[in-house]
Design a protein around this motif. Structure first.
Motif, PDB file in Angstrom:
ATOM      1  N   ASP A 113       0.859  -1.181   0.000  1.00 58.73           N
ATOM      2  CA  ASP A 113       0.000   0.000   0.000  1.00 58.73           C
ATOM      3  C   ASP A 113       0.896   1.233   0.000  1.00 58.73           C
ATOM      4  N   LEU A 114       1.108   1.806  -1.176  1.00 55.46           N
ATOM      5  CA  LEU A 114       1.938   2.993  -1.315  1.00 55.46           C
ATOM      6  C   LEU A 114       1.091   4.242  -1.565  1.00 55.46           C
ATOM      7  N   SER A 115      -0.177   4.159  -1.259  1.00 56.27           N
ATOM      8  CA  SER A 115      -1.069   5.298  -1.482  1.00 56.27           C
ATOM      9  C   SER A 115      -0.590   6.497  -0.668  1.00 56.27           C
ATOM     10  N   GLY A 116      -0.652   7.668  -1.293  1.00 56.13           N
ATOM     11  CA  GLY A 116      -0.206   8.882  -0.629  1.00 56.13           C
ATOM     12  C   GLY A 116       1.269   9.161  -0.771  1.00 56.13           C
ATOM     13  N   LYS A 117       2.014   8.242  -1.396  1.00 56.35           N
ATOM     14  CA  LYS A 117       3.451   8.427  -1.575  1.00 56.35           C
ATOM     15  C   LYS A 117       3.770   8.740  -3.036  1.00 56.35           C
ATOM     16  N   LYS A 118       4.696   9.668  -3.225  1.00 55.96           N
ATOM     17  CA  LYS A 118       5.153   9.969  -4.574  1.00 55.96           C
ATOM     18  C   LYS A 118       6.397   9.139  -4.874  1.00 55.96           C
ATOM     19  N   VAL A 119       6.429   8.596  -6.077  1.00 56.87           N
ATOM     20  CA  VAL A 119       7.516   7.699  -6.484  1.00 56.87           C
ATOM     21  C   VAL A 119       8.016   8.119  -7.863  1.00 56.87           C
ATOM     22  N   ALA A 120       9.332   8.135  -8.017  1.00 58.45           N
ATOM     23  CA  ALA A 120       9.963   8.419  -9.305  1.00 58.45           C
ATOM     24  C   ALA A 120      10.910   7.272  -9.649  1.00 58.45           C
ATOM     25  N   VAL A 121      10.972   6.945 -10.938  1.00 61.77           N
ATOM     26  CA  VAL A 121      11.779   5.812 -11.399  1.00 61.77           C
ATOM     27  C   VAL A 121      12.862   6.297 -12.360  1.00 61.77           C
ATOM     28  N   PHE A 122      14.047   5.737 -12.229  1.00 58.95           N
ATOM     29  CA  PHE A 122      15.112   5.973 -13.197  1.00 58.95           C
ATOM     30  C   PHE A 122      15.649   4.626 -13.665  1.00 58.95           C
ATOM     31  N   GLY A 123      16.389   4.640 -14.753  1.00 57.42           N
ATOM     32  CA  GLY A 123      16.919   3.382 -15.247  1.00 57.42           C
ATOM     33  C   GLY A 123      18.080   3.589 -16.193  1.00 57.42           C
ATOM     34  N   CYS A 124      18.841   2.531 -16.403  1.00 53.98           N
ATOM     35  CA  CYS A 124      19.982   2.574 -17.315  1.00 53.98           C
ATOM     36  C   CYS A 124      19.753   1.618 -18.478  1.00 53.98           C
ATOM     37  N   GLY A 125      20.166   2.059 -19.662  1.00 53.93           N
ATOM     38  CA  GLY A 125      20.059   1.231 -20.843  1.00 53.93           C
ATOM     39  C   GLY A 125      21.164   1.569 -21.821  1.00 53.93           C
ATOM     40  N   ASP A 126      21.193   0.860 -22.932  1.00 54.22           N
ATOM     41  CA  ASP A 126      22.198   1.055 -23.978  1.00 54.22           C
ATOM     42  C   ASP A 126      21.452   1.404 -25.267  1.00 54.22           C
ATOM     43  N   SER A 127      21.421   2.692 -25.595  1.00 52.92           N
ATOM     44  CA  SER A 127      20.637   3.148 -26.739  1.00 52.92           C
ATOM     45  C   SER A 127      21.275   2.785 -28.068  1.00 52.92           C
ATOM     46  N   SER A 128      22.536   2.407 -28.069  1.00 57.25           N
ATOM     47  CA  SER A 128      23.229   2.056 -29.305  1.00 57.25           C
ATOM     48  C   SER A 128      23.074   0.572 -29.640  1.00 57.25           C
ATOM     49  N   SER A 129      23.477  -0.292 -28.727  1.00 58.96           N
ATOM     50  CA  SER A 129      23.435  -1.737 -28.983  1.00 58.96           C
ATOM     51  C   SER A 129      22.038  -2.324 -28.796  1.00 58.96           C
ATOM     52  N   TYR A 130      21.234  -1.708 -27.910  1.00 60.54           N
ATOM     53  CA  TYR A 130      19.906  -2.242 -27.626  1.00 60.54           C
ATOM     54  C   TYR A 130      18.854  -1.132 -27.746  1.00 60.54           C
ATOM     55  N   GLY A 131      18.932  -0.381 -28.820  1.00 59.80           N
ATOM     56  CA  GLY A 131      18.039   0.752 -29.037  1.00 59.80           C
ATOM     57  C   GLY A 131      16.585   0.382 -29.208  1.00 59.80           C
ATOM     58  N   ASP A 132      16.297  -0.893 -29.523  1.00 59.36           N
ATOM     59  CA  ASP A 132      14.910  -1.333 -29.674  1.00 59.36           C
ATOM     60  C   ASP A 132      14.248  -1.632 -28.335  1.00 59.36           C
ATOM     61  N   TYR A 133      15.039  -1.657 -27.248  1.00 56.95           N
ATOM     62  CA  TYR A 133      14.514  -2.009 -25.929  1.00 56.95           C
ATOM     63  C   TYR A 133      15.021  -1.030 -24.875  1.00 56.95           C
ATOM     64  N   PHE A 134      15.237   0.205 -25.275  1.00 61.34           N
ATOM     65  CA  PHE A 134      15.934   1.164 -24.418  1.00 61.34           C
ATOM     66  C   PHE A 134      15.199   1.408 -23.095  1.00 61.34           C
ATOM     67  N   CYS A 135      15.867   1.038 -22.020  1.00 60.66           N
ATOM     68  CA  CYS A 135      15.364   1.282 -20.655  1.00 60.66           C
ATOM     69  C   CYS A 135      13.952   0.724 -20.437  1.00 60.66           C
ATOM     70  N   ASP A 136      13.654  -0.427 -21.040  1.00 59.41           N
ATOM     71  CA  ASP A 136      12.326  -1.030 -20.899  1.00 59.41           C
ATOM     72  C   ASP A 136      11.936  -1.297 -19.443  1.00 59.41           C
ATOM     73  N   ALA A 137      12.927  -1.568 -18.585  1.00 56.61           N
ATOM     74  CA  ALA A 137      12.619  -1.942 -17.199  1.00 56.61           C
ATOM     75  C   ALA A 137      12.023  -0.787 -16.399  1.00 56.61           C
ATOM     76  N   ILE A 138      12.256   0.442 -16.834  1.00 60.47           N
ATOM     77  CA  ILE A 138      11.661   1.582 -16.117  1.00 60.47           C
ATOM     78  C   ILE A 138      10.144   1.413 -16.036  1.00 60.47           C
ATOM     79  N   GLU A 139       9.525   1.063 -17.156  1.00 62.70           N
ATOM     80  CA  GLU A 139       8.066   0.933 -17.177  1.00 62.70           C
ATOM     81  C   GLU A 139       7.578  -0.197 -16.284  1.00 62.70           C
ATOM     82  N   GLU A 140       8.332  -1.278 -16.221  1.00 68.36           N
ATOM     83  CA  GLU A 140       7.908  -2.411 -15.401  1.00 68.36           C
ATOM     84  C   GLU A 140       7.886  -2.029 -13.921  1.00 68.36           C
ATOM     85  N   VAL A 141       8.920  -1.333 -13.473  1.00 67.80           N
ATOM     86  CA  VAL A 141       8.972  -0.881 -12.081  1.00 67.80           C
ATOM     87  C   VAL A 141       7.912   0.203 -11.850  1.00 67.80           C
TER      88      VAL A 141
END
Length: 205
Positions: A113-141
């Protein structure tokens, strides 16, 4: 002999008192924290380095960067807000995209129960070698935190990023801060500083 025993006993007593005081202080901290919790997980160290930058640039009270795999997930509810970061290793995956400890706790987070809490997400990816999946994990979290009732902040415009596709782009913006330590490490400090100011302005303090 008695003096030696007394000295040893006094030393042991003092050490136990110090430990007890430390436990009491920890219990107070665990009870209700006014600080923002900063958590990440990493494989190569890039996301940890990003968390270190955030801890330096964030002007409010913030915890030391901690690997999400080292805590009890329930502890997340004790913070005033959260900043969380994940790399993307399982490129193309629908689930378990991070390839780190996040994959083990995502479902548990959804039940918090995280109601009332503000949350921000950051992530690391490789836009050159894996540009088709760039930082996909940010959305999952991001989605797990949102499902737990958190108010999500910290979306970032795609301008200035060179990538092909990302599951983390929602309504034309990244749902968190993408960082590319492999190709654009010289931009990390500036991006983090701007983002920390942004999320503070959005009420994550």
């Amino acid at each position: 002999m008695k003096a030696a025993m007394l000295t040893k006993s006094s030393f042991s007593g003092a050490r136990l008192a110090i430990k007890a005081a430390s436990r009491r202080a920890a219990a107070v901290r665990m009870g209700a924290r006014a600080e923002v919790g900063l958590f990440y997980s990493t494989s190569t160290g890039n996301t940890e380095a990003a968390a270190d930058w955030i801890s330096q640039k964030f002007e409010g009270d913030i915890s030391d960067p901690t690997d999400i795999g080292e805590i009890d997930v329930d502890d997340l509810t004790g913070y005033s807000g959260l900043i969380v970061g994940a790399p993307t290793w399982n490129t193309g995956a629908d689930e378990g995209r991070s390839g780190t400890a996040w994959d083990e706790v995502i479902d548990e987070i959804k039940d918090l129960d995280l109601s009332g809490k503000k949350v921000a997400v950051f992530g690391c990816g490789d836009s050159s070698s894996y540009g088709d999946y760039f930082c996909d994990a940010i959305e999952e979290v991001y989605s797990a935190m949102k499902e737990a009732g958190a108010e999500m902040v910290g979306s970032v415009a795609t301008d200035g990023y060179d990538f092909s596709e990302s599951k983390s782009v929602i309504d034309g913006k990244f749902c968190g801060l993408p960082l590319d330590e492999d190709n654009e490490s010289d931009m990390t400090e500036e991006r983090v500083a701007a983002w920390c100011a942004q999320i503070a302005g959005e009420g994550l303090v």
